[in-house]
Design a protein around this motif. Structure first.
Motif, PDB file in Angstrom:
ATOM      1  N   SER A 252       0.828  -1.203   0.000  1.00  0.00           N
ATOM      2  CA  SER A 252       0.000   0.000   0.000  1.00  0.00           C
ATOM      3  C   SER A 252       0.863   1.254   0.000  1.00  0.00           C
ATOM      4  O   SER A 252       0.518   2.262  -0.641  1.00  0.00           O
ATOM      5  N   TYR A 253       2.007   1.214   0.709  1.00  0.00           N
ATOM      6  CA  TYR A 253       2.903   2.377   0.727  1.00  0.00           C
ATOM      7  C   TYR A 253       3.446   2.667  -0.669  1.00  0.00           C
ATOM      8  O   TYR A 253       3.587   3.830  -1.062  1.00  0.00           O
ATOM      9  N   LEU A 254       3.757   1.621  -1.415  1.00  0.00           N
ATOM     10  CA  LEU A 254       4.260   1.822  -2.781  1.00  0.00           C
ATOM     11  C   LEU A 254       3.181   2.430  -3.676  1.00  0.00           C
ATOM     12  O   LEU A 254       3.467   3.307  -4.504  1.00  0.00           O
ATOM     13  N   LEU A 255       1.946   1.972  -3.511  1.00  0.00           N
ATOM     14  CA  LEU A 255       0.844   2.537  -4.299  1.00  0.00           C
ATOM     15  C   LEU A 255       0.634   4.024  -3.975  1.00  0.00           C
ATOM     16  O   LEU A 255       0.372   4.837  -4.861  1.00  0.00           O
ATOM     17  N   ALA A 256       0.778   4.367  -2.691  1.00  0.00           N
ATOM     18  CA  ALA A 256       0.600   5.763  -2.285  1.00  0.00           C
ATOM     19  C   ALA A 256       1.785   6.625  -2.707  1.00  0.00           C
ATOM     20  O   ALA A 256       1.648   7.851  -2.860  1.00  0.00           O
ATOM     21  N   LEU A 257       2.943   5.999  -2.901  1.00  0.00           N
ATOM     22  CA  LEU A 257       4.153   6.746  -3.266  1.00  0.00           C
ATOM     23  C   LEU A 257       4.127   7.224  -4.710  1.00  0.00           C
ATOM     24  O   LEU A 257       4.647   8.306  -5.025  1.00  0.00           O
ATOM     25  N   LEU A 258       3.514   6.456  -5.595  1.00  0.00           N
ATOM     26  CA  LEU A 258       3.592   6.750  -7.029  1.00  0.00           C
ATOM     27  C   LEU A 258       3.001   8.116  -7.414  1.00  0.00           C
ATOM     28  O   LEU A 258       3.657   8.871  -8.142  1.00  0.00           O
ATOM     29  N   PRO A 259       1.789   8.489  -6.963  1.00  0.00           N
ATOM     30  CA  PRO A 259       1.252   9.801  -7.392  1.00  0.00           C
ATOM     31  C   PRO A 259       2.096  10.975  -6.928  1.00  0.00           C
ATOM     32  O   PRO A 259       2.376  11.892  -7.703  1.00  0.00           O
ATOM     33  N   ILE A 260       2.530  10.954  -5.669  1.00  0.00           N
ATOM     34  CA  ILE A 260       3.294  12.092  -5.153  1.00  0.00           C
ATOM     35  C   ILE A 260       4.687  12.120  -5.761  1.00  0.00           C
ATOM     36  O   ILE A 260       5.278  13.192  -5.953  1.00  0.00           O
ATOM     37  N   LEU A 261       5.234  10.960  -6.105  1.00  0.00           N
ATOM     38  CA  LEU A 261       6.539  10.918  -6.768  1.00  0.00           C
ATOM     39  C   LEU A 261       6.447  11.517  -8.169  1.00  0.00           C
ATOM     40  O   LEU A 261       7.334  12.286  -8.591  1.00  0.00           O
ATOM     41  N   LEU A 262       5.382  11.190  -8.878  1.00  0.00           N
ATOM     42  CA  LEU A 262       5.174  11.763 -10.210  1.00  0.00           C
ATOM     43  C   LEU A 262       5.007  13.272 -10.139  1.00  0.00           C
ATOM     44  O   LEU A 262       5.581  14.022 -10.941  1.00  0.00           O
ATOM     45  N   PHE A 263       4.241  13.732  -9.166  1.00  0.00           N
ATOM     46  CA  PHE A 263       4.046  15.173  -8.992  1.00  0.00           C
ATOM     47  C   PHE A 263       5.359  15.864  -8.647  1.00  0.00           C
ATOM     48  O   PHE A 263       5.648  16.966  -9.134  1.00  0.00           O
ATOM     49  N   TYR A 264       6.161  15.223  -7.843  1.00  0.00           N
ATOM     50  CA  TYR A 264       7.462  15.785  -7.462  1.00  0.00           C
ATOM     51  C   TYR A 264       8.368  15.935  -8.678  1.00  0.00           C
ATOM     52  O   TYR A 264       9.032  16.957  -8.854  1.00  0.00           O
ATOM     53  N   ILE A 265       8.379  14.927  -9.541  1.00  0.00           N
ATOM     54  CA  ILE A 265       9.228  14.976 -10.741  1.00  0.00           C
ATOM     55  C   ILE A 265       8.774  16.105 -11.667  1.00  0.00           C
ATOM     56  O   ILE A 265       9.601  16.840 -12.216  1.00  0.00           O
ATOM     57  N   ILE A 266       7.471  16.267 -11.833  1.00  0.00           N
ATOM     58  CA  ILE A 266       6.954  17.322 -12.707  1.00  0.00           C
ATOM     59  C   ILE A 266       7.343  18.701 -12.178  1.00  0.00           C
ATOM     60  O   ILE A 266       7.802  19.573 -12.936  1.00  0.00           O
ATOM     61  N   CYS A 267       7.189  18.923 -10.880  1.00  0.00           N
ATOM     62  CA  CYS A 267       7.517  20.219 -10.308  1.00  0.00           C
ATOM     63  C   CYS A 267       9.021  20.475 -10.309  1.00  0.00           C
ATOM     64  O   CYS A 267       9.458  21.618 -10.444  1.00  0.00           O
ATOM     65  N   GLN A 268       9.817  19.423 -10.173  1.00  0.00           N
ATOM     66  CA  GLN A 268      11.262  19.596 -10.205  1.00  0.00           C
ATOM     67  C   GLN A 268      11.716  20.130 -11.556  1.00  0.00           C
ATOM     68  O   GLN A 268      12.636  20.944 -11.630  1.00  0.00           O
ATOM     69  N   LYS A 269      11.067  19.696 -12.626  1.00  0.00           N
ATOM     70  CA  LYS A 269      11.416  20.193 -13.957  1.00  0.00           C
ATOM     71  C   LYS A 269      11.170  21.694 -14.042  1.00  0.00           C
ATOM     72  O   LYS A 269      11.946  22.428 -14.652  1.00  0.00           O
ATOM     73  N   GLN A 270      10.086  22.146 -13.430  1.00  0.00           N
ATOM     74  CA  GLN A 270       9.782  23.569 -13.446  1.00  0.00           C
ATOM     75  C   GLN A 270      10.849  24.361 -12.703  1.00  0.00           C
ATOM     76  O   GLN A 270      11.246  25.455 -13.134  1.00  0.00           O
ATOM     77  N   ILE A 271      11.323  23.817 -11.592  1.00  0.00           N
ATOM     78  CA  ILE A 271      12.336  24.520 -10.820  1.00  0.00           C
ATOM     79  C   ILE A 271      13.651  24.571 -11.577  1.00  0.00           C
ATOM     80  O   ILE A 271      14.330  25.600 -11.634  1.00  0.00           O
ATOM     81  N   LEU A 272      14.043  23.444 -12.178  1.00  0.00           N
ATOM     82  CA  LEU A 272      15.318  23.385 -12.887  1.00  0.00           C
ATOM     83  C   LEU A 272      15.319  24.271 -14.124  1.00  0.00           C
ATOM     84  O   LEU A 272      16.326  24.909 -14.445  1.00  0.00           O
ATOM     85  N   ASN A 273      14.214  24.266 -14.833  1.00  0.00           N
ATOM     86  CA  ASN A 273      14.150  25.095 -16.046  1.00  0.00           C
ATOM     87  C   ASN A 273      14.158  26.588 -15.721  1.00  0.00           C
ATOM     88  O   ASN A 273      14.801  27.387 -16.401  1.00  0.00           O
ATOM     89  N   GLY A 274      13.418  26.960 -14.663  1.00  0.00           N
ATOM     90  CA  GLY A 274      13.300  28.378 -14.306  1.00  0.00           C
ATOM     91  C   GLY A 274      12.416  29.080 -15.311  1.00  0.00           C
ATOM     92  O   GLY A 274      12.388  28.735 -16.474  1.00  0.00           O
ATOM     93  N   VAL A 275      11.670  30.028 -14.816  1.00  0.00           N
ATOM     94  CA  VAL A 275      10.806  30.750 -15.738  1.00  0.00           C
ATOM     95  C   VAL A 275      10.956  32.247 -15.507  1.00  0.00           C
ATOM     96  O   VAL A 275       9.992  32.974 -15.435  1.00  0.00           O
ATOM     97  N   VAL A 276      12.206  32.689 -15.402  1.00  0.00           N
ATOM     98  CA  VAL A 276      12.459  34.108 -15.281  1.00  0.00           C
ATOM     99  C   VAL A 276      12.950  34.649 -16.615  1.00  0.00           C
ATOM    100  O   VAL A 276      13.291  35.821 -16.733  1.00  0.00           O
ATOM    101  N   ASN A 277      13.007  33.805 -17.661  1.00  0.00           N
ATOM    102  CA  ASN A 277      13.488  34.245 -18.968  1.00  0.00           C
ATOM    103  C   ASN A 277      12.560  35.322 -19.525  1.00  0.00           C
ATOM    104  O   ASN A 277      11.354  35.148 -19.606  1.00  0.00           O
ATOM    105  N   GLY A 278      13.157  36.398 -19.944  1.00  0.00           N
ATOM    106  CA  GLY A 278      12.382  37.473 -20.544  1.00  0.00           C
ATOM    107  C   GLY A 278      11.796  38.436 -19.540  1.00  0.00           C
ATOM    108  O   GLY A 278      11.104  39.378 -19.922  1.00  0.00           O
ATOM    109  N   ALA A 279      12.046  38.208 -18.237  1.00  0.00           N
ATOM    110  CA  ALA A 279      11.499  39.119 -17.244  1.00  0.00           C
ATOM    111  C   ALA A 279      12.160  40.489 -17.347  1.00  0.00           C
ATOM    112  O   ALA A 279      11.517  41.516 -17.231  1.00  0.00           O
ATOM    113  N   VAL A 280      13.477  40.496 -17.530  1.00  0.00           N
ATOM    114  CA  VAL A 280      14.208  41.746 -17.693  1.00  0.00           C
ATOM    115  C   VAL A 280      14.929  41.699 -19.033  1.00  0.00           C
ATOM    116  O   VAL A 280      15.754  40.825 -19.254  1.00  0.00           O
ATOM    117  N   LYS A 281      14.607  42.591 -19.903  1.00  0.00           N
ATOM    118  CA  LYS A 281      15.208  42.603 -21.243  1.00  0.00           C
ATOM    119  C   LYS A 281      15.956  43.910 -21.454  1.00  0.00           C
ATOM    120  O   LYS A 281      15.587  44.924 -20.915  1.00  0.00           O
TER     121      LYS A 281
END
Length: 281
Positions: A252-281
């Motif tokens: 059951s712990y493994l089943l509960a781990l999968l959704p939050i792990l997927l969400f963590y990976i998606i949000c990590q991509k956002q952090i690594l990419n950064g979205v401040v590009n074009g804020a100051v030109k």
């Protein structure tokens, strides 16, 4: 002239420390996976037997764990609570962080408000538990709605600290340019500042989601009479007075781990990419 190869010196203390860290992280995960696929008859007290692979890799434990925890209903309750809490945290906490962060240096009121809210991180839940149980019951929100409200309040100190600190990296020139173009403070925030804070939104979403998804105590004391369970709360069924069914629990712990792990990976991509590009030109 002779070409001399310069060898890179290995930092052995750091390497050993990293290896120990990797083992510390992966060993419990390995044990969880192995035990989740084992049958109760394969569980032994010796270390070699505990580390051994299961005789047959079967998903029967996962099926039984889903039945015992009423998996889909418990999962949907956890999803609703977590997603609504994240949305409220991103909207309310970011707005509060913006108001306090931009005015803290010029106003004693905002400086006091900042210290007052952030000090909430040092109040343990055990002190608040009984008053909250009584108050939520009296107001009639001893249910999922009440849990969402409490989570939104509980994570406000930490998220406000993160947002107000991140705002220091956003130049005031952006807001001044928006005001010159005729934008109000409200419009400046939602159309200029809020999109720029996307990396911090991802960080806040990760921390709030992980804390909300894995929490047991708050739903246990608030939703105990509502007849609804979150997934961590439903997993308490594997623990009885006489022992714990580790095979079903770990599945059951493994089943509960999968959704939050997927969400963590998606949000990590956002952090690594950064979205401040074009804020100051």
């Amino acid at each position: 002239m002779m070409n001399k190869k310069v060898g890179k010196k290995v930092n052995w203390p750091l390497t050993i420390l990293l290896m120990i860290g990797c083992i510390t992280v992966f060993f419990p995960l390995y044990m969880t996976i192995v035990i989740a696929f084992k049958q109760p008859s394969e569980m032994t007290n010796d270390i070699a037997g505990a580390l051994a692979f299961p005789a047959t890799w079967s998903f029967s434990n996962f099926a039984e764990a889903m039945r015992v925890t009423d998996f889909w209903h418990s999962l949907s309750n956890s999803f609703i609570i977590t997603i609504v809490t994240i949305v409220l945290a991103l909207l309310i906490h970011s707005l509060g962080g913006y108001a306090i962060g931009r005015n803290m240096g010029a106003s004693k009121f905002y400086r006091f408000a900042y210290l007052y809210i952030v000090s909430g991180m040092f109040v343990p839940f055990a002190i608040l538990m009984m008053p909250l149980v009584k108050q939520t019951a009296q107001i009639g929100i001893a249910n999922m709605f009440g849990v969402i409200v409490l989570y939104t309040v509980f994570y406000m100190p930490m998220n406000l600290l993160l947002y107000s600190g991140y705002l220091k990296n956003i130049p005031m020139a952006l807001e001044e340019a928006a005001r010159v173009d005729g934008a109000s403070t409200w419009r400046t925030y939602w159309q200029v500042i809020f999109p720029i804070m996307k990396p911090m939104h991802a960080t806040v979403a990760i921390l709030t989601a992980m804390g909300t998804w894995n929490d047991v105590m708050t739903p246990l004391v608030i939703m105990s009479g509502s007849g609804k369970n979150t997934l961590p709360l439903a997993q308490l069924n594997f623990q009885t007075q006489f022992g714990t069914n580790y095979n079903l629990a770990f599945a059951s712990y493994l089943l509960a781990l999968l959704p939050i792990l997927l969400f963590y990976i998606i949000c990590q991509k956002q952090i690594l990419n950064g979205v401040v590009n074009g804020a100051v030109k």
